[in-house]
Design a protein around this motif. Structure first.
Motif, PDB file in Angstrom:
ATOM      1  N   THR A   4      25.404 -12.180  -7.100  1.00  0.00           N
ATOM      2  CA  THR A   4      26.497 -13.128  -7.376  1.00  0.00           C
ATOM      3  C   THR A   4      27.844 -12.422  -7.402  1.00  0.00           C
ATOM      4  O   THR A   4      28.819 -12.895  -6.804  1.00  0.00           O
ATOM      5  N   LEU A   5      27.880 -11.267  -8.096  1.00  0.00           N
ATOM      6  CA  LEU A   5      29.155 -10.540  -8.192  1.00  0.00           C
ATOM      7  C   LEU A   5      29.607 -10.071  -6.807  1.00  0.00           C
ATOM      8  O   LEU A   5      30.786 -10.154  -6.460  1.00  0.00           O
ATOM      9  N   GLU A   6      28.628  -9.608  -6.012  1.00  0.00           N
ATOM     10  CA  GLU A   6      29.005  -9.137  -4.660  1.00  0.00           C
ATOM     11  C   GLU A   6      29.532 -10.284  -3.808  1.00  0.00           C
ATOM     12  O   GLU A   6      30.495 -10.127  -3.076  1.00  0.00           O
ATOM     13  N   ARG A   7      28.869 -11.436  -3.929  1.00  0.00           N
ATOM     14  CA  ARG A   7      29.337 -12.607  -3.162  1.00  0.00           C
ATOM     15  C   ARG A   7      30.757 -12.987  -3.555  1.00  0.00           C
ATOM     16  O   ARG A   7      31.525 -13.485  -2.753  1.00  0.00           O
ATOM     17  N   ALA A   8      31.091 -12.708  -4.831  1.00  0.00           N
ATOM     18  CA  ALA A   8      32.433 -13.043  -5.313  1.00  0.00           C
ATOM     19  C   ALA A   8      33.428 -11.923  -5.014  1.00  0.00           C
ATOM     20  O   ALA A   8      34.570 -11.962  -5.448  1.00  0.00           O
ATOM     21  N   GLY A   9      32.958 -10.892  -4.305  1.00  0.00           N
ATOM     22  CA  GLY A   9      33.854  -9.811  -3.898  1.00  0.00           C
ATOM     23  C   GLY A   9      34.014  -8.712  -4.928  1.00  0.00           C
ATOM     24  O   GLY A   9      34.895  -7.854  -4.800  1.00  0.00           O
ATOM     25  N   VAL A  10      33.179  -8.701  -5.974  1.00  0.00           N
ATOM     26  CA  VAL A  10      33.268  -7.643  -6.988  1.00  0.00           C
ATOM     27  C   VAL A  10      32.326  -6.507  -6.585  1.00  0.00           C
ATOM     28  O   VAL A  10      31.144  -6.739  -6.331  1.00  0.00           O
ATOM     29  N   GLN A  11      32.855  -5.298  -6.523  1.00  0.00           N
ATOM     30  CA  GLN A  11      32.047  -4.147  -6.089  1.00  0.00           C
ATOM     31  C   GLN A  11      31.380  -3.497  -7.295  1.00  0.00           C
ATOM     32  O   GLN A  11      32.064  -3.057  -8.222  1.00  0.00           O
ATOM     33  N   ILE A  12      30.053  -3.444  -7.274  1.00  0.00           N
ATOM     34  CA  ILE A  12      29.303  -2.805  -8.353  1.00  0.00           C
ATOM     35  C   ILE A  12      28.485  -1.688  -7.709  1.00  0.00           C
ATOM     36  O   ILE A  12      27.765  -1.948  -6.731  1.00  0.00           O
ATOM     37  N   PRO A  13      28.547  -0.436  -8.228  1.00  0.00           N
ATOM     38  CA  PRO A  13      27.719   0.618  -7.630  1.00  0.00           C
ATOM     39  C   PRO A  13      26.247   0.218  -7.677  1.00  0.00           C
ATOM     40  O   PRO A  13      25.799  -0.342  -8.672  1.00  0.00           O
ATOM     41  N   ASN A  14      25.501   0.485  -6.617  1.00  0.00           N
ATOM     42  CA  ASN A  14      24.064   0.179  -6.638  1.00  0.00           C
ATOM     43  C   ASN A  14      23.363   0.948  -5.547  1.00  0.00           C
ATOM     44  O   ASN A  14      24.000   1.336  -4.557  1.00  0.00           O
ATOM     45  N   VAL A  15      22.065   1.210  -5.715  1.00  0.00           N
ATOM     46  CA  VAL A  15      21.277   1.890  -4.682  1.00  0.00           C
ATOM     47  C   VAL A  15      19.967   1.141  -4.439  1.00  0.00           C
ATOM     48  O   VAL A  15      19.751   0.572  -3.381  1.00  0.00           O
ATOM     49  N   CYS A  16      19.077   1.123  -5.442  1.00  0.00           N
ATOM     50  CA  CYS A  16      17.712   0.647  -5.168  1.00  0.00           C
ATOM     51  C   CYS A  16      17.552  -0.860  -5.331  1.00  0.00           C
ATOM     52  O   CYS A  16      16.661  -1.449  -4.753  1.00  0.00           O
ATOM     53  N   ARG A  17      18.371  -1.483  -6.111  1.00  0.00           N
ATOM     54  CA  ARG A  17      18.310  -2.927  -6.406  1.00  0.00           C
ATOM     55  C   ARG A  17      16.931  -3.327  -6.903  1.00  0.00           C
ATOM     56  O   ARG A  17      16.470  -4.437  -6.689  1.00  0.00           O
ATOM     57  N   SER A  18      16.236  -2.397  -7.560  1.00  0.00           N
ATOM     58  CA  SER A  18      14.888  -2.664  -8.078  1.00  0.00           C
ATOM     59  C   SER A  18      14.768  -2.271  -9.542  1.00  0.00           C
ATOM     60  O   SER A  18      13.665  -2.136 -10.051  1.00  0.00           O
ATOM     61  N   GLY A  19      15.866  -1.960 -10.204  1.00  0.00           N
ATOM     62  CA  GLY A  19      15.811  -1.595 -11.620  1.00  0.00           C
ATOM     63  C   GLY A  19      15.399  -0.166 -11.876  1.00  0.00           C
ATOM     64  O   GLY A  19      15.052   0.184 -13.000  1.00  0.00           O
ATOM     65  N   VAL A  20      15.421   0.695 -10.842  1.00  0.00           N
ATOM     66  CA  VAL A  20      14.982   2.079 -11.026  1.00  0.00           C
ATOM     67  C   VAL A  20      16.175   3.024 -11.181  1.00  0.00           C
ATOM     68  O   VAL A  20      16.259   3.787 -12.137  1.00  0.00           O
ATOM     69  N   CYS A  21      17.132   2.968 -10.247  1.00  0.00           N
ATOM     70  CA  CYS A  21      18.165   4.014 -10.195  1.00  0.00           C
ATOM     71  C   CYS A  21      19.244   3.858 -11.273  1.00  0.00           C
ATOM     72  O   CYS A  21      19.974   4.799 -11.563  1.00  0.00           O
ATOM     73  N   GLN A  22      19.340   2.701 -11.878  1.00  0.00           N
ATOM     74  CA  GLN A  22      20.284   2.416 -12.973  1.00  0.00           C
ATOM     75  C   GLN A  22      21.760   2.556 -12.578  1.00  0.00           C
ATOM     76  O   GLN A  22      22.634   2.700 -13.422  1.00  0.00           O
ATOM     77  N   SER A  23      22.048   2.518 -11.260  1.00  0.00           N
ATOM     78  CA  SER A  23      23.439   2.638 -10.822  1.00  0.00           C
ATOM     79  C   SER A  23      24.271   1.422 -11.213  1.00  0.00           C
ATOM     80  O   SER A  23      25.474   1.529 -11.396  1.00  0.00           O
ATOM     81  N   CYS A  24      23.639   0.235 -11.297  1.00  0.00           N
ATOM     82  CA  CYS A  24      24.410  -0.999 -11.505  1.00  0.00           C
ATOM     83  C   CYS A  24      24.499  -1.348 -12.993  1.00  0.00           C
ATOM     84  O   CYS A  24      24.516  -2.528 -13.360  1.00  0.00           O
ATOM     85  N   LEU A  25      24.582  -0.301 -13.836  1.00  0.00           N
ATOM     86  CA  LEU A  25      24.670  -0.501 -15.283  1.00  0.00           C
ATOM     87  C   LEU A  25      25.945  -1.274 -15.641  1.00  0.00           C
ATOM     88  O   LEU A  25      27.035  -0.925 -15.173  1.00  0.00           O
ATOM     89  N   MET A  26      25.784  -2.315 -16.454  1.00  0.00           N
ATOM     90  CA  MET A  26      26.937  -3.090 -16.935  1.00  0.00           C
ATOM     91  C   MET A  26      26.763  -3.348 -18.426  1.00  0.00           C
ATOM     92  O   MET A  26      25.702  -3.088 -18.983  1.00  0.00           O
ATOM     93  N   ARG A  27      27.808  -3.893 -19.053  1.00  0.00           N
ATOM     94  CA  ARG A  27      27.730  -4.171 -20.492  1.00  0.00           C
ATOM     95  C   ARG A  27      28.152  -5.609 -20.746  1.00  0.00           C
ATOM     96  O   ARG A  27      29.118  -6.087 -20.133  1.00  0.00           O
ATOM     97  N   ALA A  28      27.389  -6.279 -21.609  1.00  0.00           N
ATOM     98  CA  ALA A  28      27.744  -7.659 -21.967  1.00  0.00           C
ATOM     99  C   ALA A  28      28.666  -7.619 -23.176  1.00  0.00           C
ATOM    100  O   ALA A  28      28.351  -6.973 -24.166  1.00  0.00           O
ATOM    101  N   ARG A  29      29.825  -8.306 -23.052  1.00  0.00           N
ATOM    102  CA  ARG A  29      30.743  -8.356 -24.203  1.00  0.00           C
ATOM    103  C   ARG A  29      30.424  -9.564 -25.077  1.00  0.00           C
ATOM    104  O   ARG A  29      30.679  -9.584 -26.255  1.00  0.00           O
ATOM    105  N   ALA A  30      29.844 -10.588 -24.462  1.00  0.00           N
ATOM    106  CA  ALA A  30      29.435 -11.772 -25.219  1.00  0.00           C
ATOM    107  C   ALA A  30      28.284 -12.437 -24.478  1.00  0.00           C
ATOM    108  O   ALA A  30      28.201 -12.353 -23.256  1.00  0.00           O
ATOM    109  N   GLY A  31      27.379 -13.077 -25.242  1.00  0.00           N
ATOM    110  CA  GLY A  31      26.246 -13.772 -24.626  1.00  0.00           C
ATOM    111  C   GLY A  31      24.952 -12.997 -24.791  1.00  0.00           C
ATOM    112  O   GLY A  31      24.954 -11.847 -25.229  1.00  0.00           O
ATOM    113  N   GLN A  32      23.850 -13.665 -24.428  1.00  0.00           N
ATOM    114  CA  GLN A  32      22.506 -13.105 -24.629  1.00  0.00           C
ATOM    115  C   GLN A  32      22.012 -12.444 -23.335  1.00  0.00           C
ATOM    116  O   GLN A  32      21.856 -13.120 -22.320  1.00  0.00           O
TER     117      GLN A  32
END
Ligand SMILES: Cc1cc2nc3c(=O)[nH]c(=O)nc-3n(C[C@H](O)[C@H](O)[C@H](O)COP(=O)(O)OP(=O)(O)OC[C@H]3O[C@@H](n4cnc5c(N)ncnc54)[C@H](O)[C@@H]3O)c2cc1C
Length: 311
Positions: A4-32
């Protein structure tokens, strides 16, 4: 979330897209944050609301930001050298420009100046490395990172992000039998783990099986033979799928590394196992070791997933 973020033009580092490499680490400021998006993260990161964007399917609104540099643990490194270990495998050495704590067997994300990033396991023996990070990289023809590394001269500035994973030697149970099985550069973490176990005075048997298609794919054979002579509890078996006369010799076993390893050790109750390299092999070995009596808590594995293309 990553899609979704990529479709919206936001660049997030990523490699495996499988939950292994942890490159796309983000932090939630609010919400579950969904629990599945925090799988594999350290407790300290979970508590602060960190999660992996590629694994995150929010059920409600989430306010998110990119991970802080401190949480990501990114440091500058200098390329020291690239040396051929075999026709297709290179030993890549890197000098950290800042303190970097890690355990051999864990993996890092190596980041080039232009942002290209790939995951590699940390290898080497403490006695020979002297603070230098050692990677074993297989040359993939046309591969963006491995082909570049082949030609890269020394002193290149890169960045390292990590370390990650729990695939390393844990001191304590010094009499436990260890089973290490890997193919190709899956030897990188296993070599580091075996060296650390021996350096820690591990007394139990350490069985290391390294598989390759043919003898050209084997590497570190002489070094492992020397180590085996020095430490009678280390048992090293190189295995090849194809050999010219298809006959096993004393030096090299012929057949699949997983069949050869498991045929020798049919009961793995009480053993600690490490499986690294090809994702198919790693997944099969996990199941087979469990069926042979190994406890799930004693099975450590890293599957070398290739970088995924964006959705
Ligand atoms: C946790 C983890 C640890 C890893 N540790 C290591 C390691 O210690 N040593 C190591 O060499 N690699 C390791 N890898 C794999 C590594 O991250 C890269 O995927 C690999 O080096 C190829 O990157 P590249 O940029 O050269 O090729 P890319 O540009 O990513 O790929 C080029 C083409 O080759 C294909 N390809 C990619 N990898 C392979 C492969 N293994 N076999 C066949 N085709 C492939 C791709 O699908 C693509 O079509 C690890 C991966 C993970 C997730």
């Amino acid at each position: 979330m990553l899609d979704t973020l990529e479709r919206a033009g936001v660049q997030i580092p990523n490699v495996c897209r499988s939950g292994v490499c942890q490159s796309c680490l983000m932090r939630a400021r609010a919400g579950q944050v969904p629990l599945a998006a925090q799988n594999g993260l350290k407790d300290t990161l979970r508590e602060q609301g960190y999660f992996l964007a590629c694994q995150c399917q929010p059920e409600d609104d989430l306010e998110v930001v990119l991970a802080d540099e401190d949480a990501v643990g990114e440091i500058p490194v200098q390329l020291i050298g690239v040396e051929q270990l075999s026709q297709s495998v290179m030993r890549v050495t890197l000098e950290p420009q800042q303190e970097f704590e890690y355990r051999r067997g864990q993996f890092i994300n190596l980041i080039r100046e232009d942002g290209l990033r790939r995951s590699y396991s940390l290898s080497g023996c403490a006695a020979n490395t002297d603070g230098i990070l050692e990677l074993h990289v297989r040359h993939i023809p046309g591969g963006a990172m491995s082909e570049w590394l082949m030609q890269a001269g020394p002193h290149q500035q890169l960045r390292v992000h990590g370390p990650y994973g729990s695939c390393f030697y844990v001191a304590g149970k010094t009499d436990q039998a260890l089973l290490l099985i890997g193919a190709g550069t899956g030897l990188a973490p296993l070599y580091g783990i075996a060296c650390d176990a021996l350096a820690a005075g591990h007394r139990g048997p350490i069985h290391l099986y390294h598989g390759a298609r043919n003898v050209n794919g084997l590497y570190l054979v002489d070094r492992l033979r020397v180590l085996e002579k020095k430490h009678p509890n280390l048992h090293y078996t190189p295995c090849v799928l194809e050999q010219e006369n298809a006959a096993a010799t004393e030096e090299v076993a012929v057949g699949s590394v997983e069949d050869i390893g498991l045929a020798k050790h049919v009961n793995l109750k009480g053993w600690r196992s490490y499986f690294c390299g090809d994702p198919g092999l790693v997944n099969r070995m996990r199941k087979r070791a469990y069926l042979a009596g190994a406890s799930l808590a004693d099975i450590y594995a890293d599957a070398f997933l290739a970088a995924a293309k964006p959705a």
